[in-house]
Design a protein around this motif. Structure first.
Motif, PDB file in Angstrom:
ATOM      1  N   GLY A  11       0.977  -1.336   0.023  1.00  0.00           N
ATOM      2  CA  GLY A  11       0.120  -0.072  -0.128  1.00  0.00           C
ATOM      3  C   GLY A  11       0.827   1.299   0.010  1.00  0.00           C
ATOM      4  O   GLY A  11       1.940   1.273   0.523  1.00  0.00           O
ATOM      5  N   HIS A  12       0.109   2.459  -0.560  1.00  0.00           N
ATOM      6  CA  HIS A  12       1.115   3.537  -0.497  1.00  0.00           C
ATOM      7  C   HIS A  12       2.138   3.452  -1.427  1.00  0.00           C
ATOM      8  O   HIS A  12       3.087   4.416  -1.016  1.00  0.00           O
ATOM      9  CB  HIS A  12       1.243   4.262   0.862  1.00  0.00           C
ATOM     10  CG  HIS A  12       0.023   4.490   1.767  1.00  0.00           C
ATOM     11  ND1 HIS A  12      -0.862   5.921   1.342  1.00  0.00           N
ATOM     12  CD2 HIS A  12      -0.303   3.869   2.832  1.00  0.00           C
ATOM     13  CE1 HIS A  12      -1.626   5.689   2.340  1.00  0.00           C
ATOM     14  NE2 HIS A  12      -1.613   4.631   3.010  1.00  0.00           N
ATOM     15  N   GLY A  13       1.910   2.627  -2.394  1.00  0.00           N
ATOM     16  CA  GLY A  13       3.154   2.613  -3.419  1.00  0.00           C
ATOM     17  C   GLY A  13       4.525   1.930  -2.812  1.00  0.00           C
ATOM     18  O   GLY A  13       5.502   2.227  -3.254  1.00  0.00           O
ATOM     19  N   VAL A  14       4.409   1.019  -1.806  1.00  0.00           N
ATOM     20  CA  VAL A  14       5.531   0.660  -1.174  1.00  0.00           C
ATOM     21  C   VAL A  14       5.544  -0.802  -1.713  1.00  0.00           C
ATOM     22  O   VAL A  14       4.267  -1.768  -1.352  1.00  0.00           O
ATOM     23  CB  VAL A  14       5.565   0.422   0.456  1.00  0.00           C
ATOM     24  CG1 VAL A  14       6.840   0.000   0.878  1.00  0.00           C
ATOM     25  CG2 VAL A  14       5.695   2.251   0.773  1.00  0.00           C
ATOM     26  N   GLY A  15       6.615  -1.340  -2.118  1.00  0.00           N
ATOM     27  CA  GLY A  15       6.662  -2.916  -2.157  1.00  0.00           C
ATOM     28  C   GLY A  15       7.579  -3.661  -1.199  1.00  0.00           C
ATOM     29  O   GLY A  15       8.632  -3.062  -0.836  1.00  0.00           O
ATOM     30  N   LYS A  16       7.218  -4.778  -1.057  1.00  0.00           N
ATOM     31  CA  LYS A  16       8.233  -5.500  -0.111  1.00  0.00           C
ATOM     32  C   LYS A  16       8.789  -7.108  -1.012  1.00  0.00           C
ATOM     33  O   LYS A  16       7.840  -7.639  -1.451  1.00  0.00           O
ATOM     34  CB  LYS A  16       7.641  -5.927   1.120  1.00  0.00           C
ATOM     35  CG  LYS A  16       8.662  -6.861   1.865  1.00  0.00           C
ATOM     36  CD  LYS A  16       7.980  -7.081   3.274  1.00  0.00           C
ATOM     37  CE  LYS A  16       7.395  -8.485   3.431  1.00  0.00           C
ATOM     38  NZ  LYS A  16       7.177  -8.965   4.568  1.00  0.00           N
ATOM     39  N   ILE A  17      10.026  -7.277  -1.137  1.00  0.00           N
ATOM     40  CA  ILE A  17      10.602  -8.354  -1.501  1.00  0.00           C
ATOM     41  C   ILE A  17      11.307  -9.272  -0.695  1.00  0.00           C
ATOM     42  O   ILE A  17      12.237  -8.555   0.049  1.00  0.00           O
ATOM     43  CB  ILE A  17      11.400  -8.172  -2.793  1.00  0.00           C
ATOM     44  CG1 ILE A  17      10.627  -7.091  -3.932  1.00  0.00           C
ATOM     45  CG2 ILE A  17      11.990  -9.239  -3.594  1.00  0.00           C
ATOM     46  CD1 ILE A  17      11.429  -6.744  -4.893  1.00  0.00           C
ATOM     47  N   THR A  18      11.083 -10.151  -0.386  1.00  0.00           N
ATOM     48  CA  THR A  18      11.564 -11.161   0.771  1.00  0.00           C
ATOM     49  C   THR A  18      12.815 -11.688  -0.250  1.00  0.00           C
ATOM     50  O   THR A  18      12.486 -12.755  -0.754  1.00  0.00           O
ATOM     51  CB  THR A  18      10.610 -12.043   1.460  1.00  0.00           C
ATOM     52  OG1 THR A  18       9.639 -11.251   2.117  1.00  0.00           O
ATOM     53  CG2 THR A  18      11.384 -12.714   2.818  1.00  0.00           C
ATOM     54  N   LEU A  19      13.888 -11.543   0.288  1.00  0.00           N
ATOM     55  CA  LEU A  19      15.243 -12.302  -0.322  1.00  0.00           C
ATOM     56  C   LEU A  19      15.776 -13.099   0.676  1.00  0.00           C
ATOM     57  O   LEU A  19      15.965 -13.068   1.686  1.00  0.00           O
ATOM     58  CB  LEU A  19      16.353 -11.138  -0.675  1.00  0.00           C
ATOM     59  CG  LEU A  19      15.874  -9.884  -1.493  1.00  0.00           C
ATOM     60  CD1 LEU A  19      17.022  -8.782  -1.415  1.00  0.00           C
ATOM     61  CD2 LEU A  19      15.343 -10.357  -2.748  1.00  0.00           C
ATOM     62  N   PRO A  20      16.145 -14.411   0.023  1.00  0.00           N
ATOM     63  CA  PRO A  20      16.631 -15.474   0.779  1.00  0.00           C
ATOM     64  C   PRO A  20      18.128 -15.026   1.292  1.00  0.00           C
ATOM     65  O   PRO A  20      18.908 -14.500   0.329  1.00  0.00           O
ATOM     66  CB  PRO A  20      16.683 -16.716  -0.254  1.00  0.00           C
ATOM     67  CG  PRO A  20      16.727 -16.175  -1.589  1.00  0.00           C
ATOM     68  CD  PRO A  20      15.896 -14.732  -1.329  1.00  0.00           C
TER      69      PRO A  20
END
Ligand SMILES: [Zn+2]
Length: 328
Positions: A11-20
């Motif tokens: 939301g609010h233009g924020v992305g999350k990427i979970t990196l190993p």
């Protein structure tokens, strides 16, 4: 959203990427992606290894973006699970690497594995590690190739700076030393959400180890936590694990953890002078592995040096070994 997705919209233009990550604890690091007027801002990037790299690309694709759009990489602190991939990303994408001002010199220490081994060996000897254990405690192994050497950052920020995102929105920089001397948190001016790096984590307490770059790492860490309490921080997006809903409450919990640990160490010293190693053996659980002993010793020295700084304990040396005792 499916479990196959590496990139998630918050939301609010924020992305999350979970990196190993290539070690069991922590198993992953959260990279965050935000739009700016001049392309994408990536916050933290994991270590330099192929599974991380391919997950980053896949996560960006899930968010409808590409690596080529990244123009700025902001890194919360100088630990490999946050900055490791930076040299490769900078080289490939031409993005600017932005860190706290202290990273301008501390990156040299990050690059110097033999120097770190030597400093750890000296610390171990000085703080009472038995002779036959010094090598094991100070053994960091060869430098992993997921941790290539860094060049100095292209951009430096300090407390109070704003990293513009466009349309008046910015990430406000909070210098939060303790876990690492150049650690920063970033507050989204639009939502008030704090990107906290490793300063505040949901389930574990961040390691605060002795650090010659700081006078009193634990004191600085506790002051940096108190700051979040004073700011009444709400939602936190941490670098490991899930969202923290009551940020300032979590900061209070971590403060209490350290106060309890300080009190526990004073109790040990109430029975007589002791080295940091001896105090560590009393305060931490038994049967630690040598790498765990290294971290626990560093944390114990950080706590004892804090107690010394605030006048609760004093120290003296015998044959190059430091002993702490309660101040009278
Ligand atoms: Zn971390």
């Amino acid at each position: 959203m499916t479990s196959e997705q590496a990139g998630v919209r918050l939301g609010h233009g924020v992305g999350k990427i979970t990196l190993p990550l290539p070690f069991p604890s922590p198993p992953s690091v959260n990279a965050y992606v935000l739009d700016t007027d001049e392309g994408l801002l990536l916050l933290d990037c994991g270590v330099a290894w192929e599974p991380g790299r391919s997950t980053l690309e896949k996560g960006l694709a899930d968010l409808g973006r590409t690596l080529g759009e990244v123009t700025v990489l902001v890194v919360t602190h100088l630990h490999p699970d946050h900055v490791g991939m930076a040299p490769r990303l900078v080289e490939e994408t031409g993005c600017r690497l932005v860190m706290h001002r202290r990273a301008a010199t501390l990156y040299e220490r990050y690059n110097d594995t033999p120097g770190l081994v030597e400093r750890t060996r000296l610390l171990a000897r000085r703080h009472g590690v038995p002779h036959d254990l010094v090598d094991a405690v100070a053994d960091l192994g060869p430098r992993p190739d997921w941790m290539p050497p860094l060049r100095p950052p292209d951009g430096l920020v300090e407390d109070g700076d704003r990293i513009p995102l466009g349309g008046g929105r910015a990430l406000e920089v909070l210098h939060t030393p303790g876990h690492e001397a150049a650690h920063i948190c970033l507050r989204d001016s639009l939502t008030g959400i704090l990107f906290a790096g490793d300063h505040v984590l949901p389930r574990i307490t961040p390691v605060v180890t002795y650090d010659e770059a700081l006078d009193d790492p634990l004191g600085e860490y506790m002051a940096s936590l108190q700051r979040l309490v004073d700011l009444r921080v709400g939602l936190i997006y941490p670098a490991h694990g899930t969202v923290v809903e009551r940020g300032s409450k979590r900061a209070v919990q971590i403060l209490l953890h350290h106060r309890r640990r300080l009190a526990g160490m004073e109790e040990v010293l109430a029975r007589g002078p002791a080295t940091a190693w001896r105090v560590m053996e009393e305060v931490y659980r038994p049967h630690l592995t040598p790498p765990e002993q290294r971290l626990a010793l560093g944390e114990t020295v950080a706590h004892l040096e804090h107690l010394r700084g605030v006048g609760r304990v004093t120290s003296f040396e015998e044959d190059g070994v430091v002993f702490y005792r309660l101040a009278t």
